[in-house]
Design a protein around this motif. Structure first.
Motif, mmCIF file in Angstrom:
data_model
loop_
_atom_site.group_PDB
_atom_site.id
_atom_site.type_symbol
_atom_site.label_atom_id
_atom_site.label_comp_id
_atom_site.label_asym_id
_atom_site.label_seq_id
_atom_site.Cartn_x
_atom_site.Cartn_y
_atom_site.Cartn_z
ATOM 1 N N LEU A 18 -0.826 16.414 8.489
ATOM 2 C CA LEU A 18 -1.142 15.460 9.623
ATOM 3 C C LEU A 18 -1.802 14.266 9.266
ATOM 4 O O LEU A 18 -1.190 13.011 9.580
ATOM 5 C CB LEU A 18 -2.232 16.172 10.512
ATOM 6 N N TYR A 19 -2.394 14.442 8.044
ATOM 7 C CA TYR A 19 -2.860 12.963 7.628
ATOM 8 C C TYR A 19 -1.782 12.054 7.059
ATOM 9 O O TYR A 19 -1.779 11.078 7.205
ATOM 10 C CB TYR A 19 -3.913 13.429 6.325
ATOM 11 N N PHE A 20 -0.779 12.759 6.146
ATOM 12 C CA PHE A 20 0.417 11.986 5.990
ATOM 13 C C PHE A 20 1.225 11.431 6.760
ATOM 14 O O PHE A 20 1.604 10.333 6.820
ATOM 15 C CB PHE A 20 1.196 12.835 5.068
ATOM 16 N N TYR A 21 1.441 12.146 7.861
ATOM 17 C CA TYR A 21 2.214 11.831 8.962
ATOM 18 C C TYR A 21 1.624 10.640 9.725
ATOM 19 O O TYR A 21 2.264 9.808 10.388
ATOM 20 C CB TYR A 21 2.642 13.096 10.081
ATOM 21 N N GLY A 50 -9.636 6.107 7.285
ATOM 22 C CA GLY A 50 -10.568 7.074 6.886
ATOM 23 C C GLY A 50 -10.067 8.246 6.875
ATOM 24 O O GLY A 50 -9.095 8.619 7.510
ATOM 25 N N PRO A 51 -10.885 9.442 6.428
ATOM 26 C CA PRO A 51 -10.267 10.939 6.353
ATOM 27 C C PRO A 51 -10.320 11.446 7.807
ATOM 28 O O PRO A 51 -9.529 12.494 8.149
ATOM 29 C CB PRO A 51 -11.369 11.568 5.498
ATOM 30 N N LEU A 52 -11.190 10.821 8.812
ATOM 31 C CA LEU A 52 -11.128 11.475 10.081
ATOM 32 C C LEU A 52 -10.001 10.649 11.148
ATOM 33 O O LEU A 52 -10.112 11.010 12.335
ATOM 34 C CB LEU A 52 -12.544 11.536 10.621
ATOM 35 N N ALA A 53 -9.511 9.619 10.670
ATOM 36 C CA ALA A 53 -8.494 8.762 11.569
ATOM 37 C C ALA A 53 -7.580 9.794 12.109
ATOM 38 O O ALA A 53 -7.444 9.580 13.359
ATOM 39 C CB ALA A 53 -8.159 7.704 10.816
ATOM 40 N N ILE A 61 -8.386 0.917 10.933
ATOM 41 C CA ILE A 61 -7.722 0.961 9.519
ATOM 42 C C ILE A 61 -7.418 -0.519 9.287
ATOM 43 O O ILE A 61 -7.791 -1.382 9.998
ATOM 44 C CB ILE A 61 -6.214 1.654 10.086
ATOM 45 N N SER A 62 -7.020 -0.564 8.111
ATOM 46 C CA SER A 62 -6.697 -1.638 7.559
ATOM 47 C C SER A 62 -5.263 -1.749 6.913
ATOM 48 O O SER A 62 -4.869 -0.505 6.370
ATOM 49 C CB SER A 62 -7.540 -2.073 6.261
ATOM 50 N N ALA A 63 -4.511 -2.807 7.232
ATOM 51 C CA ALA A 63 -3.231 -2.855 6.874
ATOM 52 C C ALA A 63 -3.018 -4.093 5.732
ATOM 53 O O ALA A 63 -3.630 -5.175 5.892
ATOM 54 C CB ALA A 63 -2.201 -3.065 8.087
ATOM 55 N N THR A 64 -2.544 -3.835 4.706
ATOM 56 C CA THR A 64 -2.029 -4.985 3.916
ATOM 57 C C THR A 64 -0.752 -5.360 4.097
ATOM 58 O O THR A 64 0.419 -4.683 4.119
ATOM 59 C CB THR A 64 -2.125 -4.647 2.427
ATOM 60 N N VAL A 65 -0.478 -6.831 4.529
ATOM 61 C CA VAL A 65 0.761 -7.397 4.713
ATOM 62 C C VAL A 65 1.170 -8.508 3.670
ATOM 63 O O VAL A 65 0.216 -9.044 3.187
ATOM 64 C CB VAL A 65 0.850 -7.864 6.092
ATOM 65 N N ASN A 66 2.278 -8.705 3.570
ATOM 66 C CA ASN A 66 2.923 -9.754 2.579
ATOM 67 C C ASN A 66 3.843 -10.522 3.219
ATOM 68 O O ASN A 66 4.654 -10.217 4.159
ATOM 69 C CB ASN A 66 3.401 -8.966 1.538
ATOM 70 N N TYR A 67 3.813 -11.880 2.923
ATOM 71 C CA TYR A 67 4.507 -12.827 3.630
ATOM 72 C C TYR A 67 4.766 -14.145 2.231
ATOM 73 O O TYR A 67 3.814 -14.774 2.003
ATOM 74 C CB TYR A 67 3.954 -13.752 4.815
ATOM 75 N N ARG A 68 5.877 -13.927 2.022
ATOM 76 C CA ARG A 68 6.517 -15.051 0.818
ATOM 77 C C ARG A 68 5.336 -14.959 -0.248
ATOM 78 O O ARG A 68 4.754 -16.338 -0.660
ATOM 79 C CB ARG A 68 6.756 -16.197 1.641
ATOM 80 N N GLY A 69 4.794 -14.301 -0.815
ATOM 81 C CA GLY A 69 3.817 -14.239 -2.007
ATOM 82 C C GLY A 69 2.258 -14.334 -1.379
ATOM 83 O O GLY A 69 1.505 -14.294 -2.358
ATOM 84 N N ALA A 70 2.009 -14.435 -0.148
ATOM 85 C CA ALA A 70 0.770 -14.651 0.333
ATOM 86 C C ALA A 70 0.423 -12.944 0.775
ATOM 87 O O ALA A 70 1.447 -12.254 1.472
ATOM 88 C CB ALA A 70 0.533 -15.289 1.467
ATOM 89 N N GLU A 71 -0.644 -12.441 0.512
ATOM 90 C CA GLU A 71 -1.064 -11.190 0.778
ATOM 91 C C GLU A 71 -2.302 -11.158 1.651
ATOM 92 O O GLU A 71 -3.060 -12.010 1.205
ATOM 93 C CB GLU A 71 -1.156 -10.254 -0.550
ATOM 94 N N ALA A 72 -2.486 -10.275 2.811
ATOM 95 C CA ALA A 72 -3.435 -10.469 3.574
ATOM 96 C C ALA A 72 -3.891 -8.905 3.997
ATOM 97 O O ALA A 72 -3.166 -8.140 4.014
ATOM 98 C CB ALA A 72 -3.103 -11.331 4.800
ATOM 99 N N THR A 73 -4.899 -8.598 4.072
ATOM 100 C CA THR A 73 -5.673 -7.306 4.666
ATOM 101 C C THR A 73 -6.140 -7.614 6.022
ATOM 102 O O THR A 73 -7.120 -8.565 6.168
ATOM 103 C CB THR A 73 -6.537 -6.824 3.692
ATOM 104 N N LEU A 74 -5.601 -6.849 7.011
ATOM 105 C CA LEU A 74 -5.919 -6.984 8.639
ATOM 106 C C LEU A 74 -6.721 -5.822 8.943
ATOM 107 O O LEU A 74 -6.418 -4.716 8.503
ATOM 108 C CB LEU A 74 -4.557 -7.214 9.087
#
Length: 106
Positions: A18-21, A50-53, A61-74
């Protein structure tokens, strides 16, 4: 004692799956949200939660996104569940970090 151990192993395997999926489903949801807003050039690299999500209907949650060499964490708030809910709402809480990669121009 053997039955208890077997039960613990089965529950652990089920939760691990479940955690992986959950991570795979959340990455797809976030990519779809980005494309719907016309930002298809952004690439979602990582999802952190987190483990309970996976067992919660309200997760951050946080997502790391990339755009043309710039990286942001949302920072993202997810209301609903990608597996167990029919309706889900994804809200952007804010930008946690922005990193620029300075290239040599090659």
């Amino acid at each position: 004692m053997g039955r208890l151990f077997s039960l613990i192993v089965i529950v652990s395997l089920a939760y691990g799956g479940l955690y992986f999926y959950y991570g795979v489903a959340m990455k797809q949801v976030i990519e779809r949200q980005i494309e719907d807003r016309g930002l298809a050039a952004l690439e979602v690299e990582n999802i952190h939660y987190g483990p309970l999500a996976p067992v919660s209907s309200d997760a951050r949650i946080s997502a790391t996104v990339n755009y043309r060499g710039a990286e942001a964490t949302l920072n993202i708030r997810v209301i609903g569940h990608p597996i167990f809910s029919d309706e889900m709402r994804v809200e952007l809480d804010g930008l946690q970090a922005l990193r620029l990669r300075i290239g040599t121009g090659e």
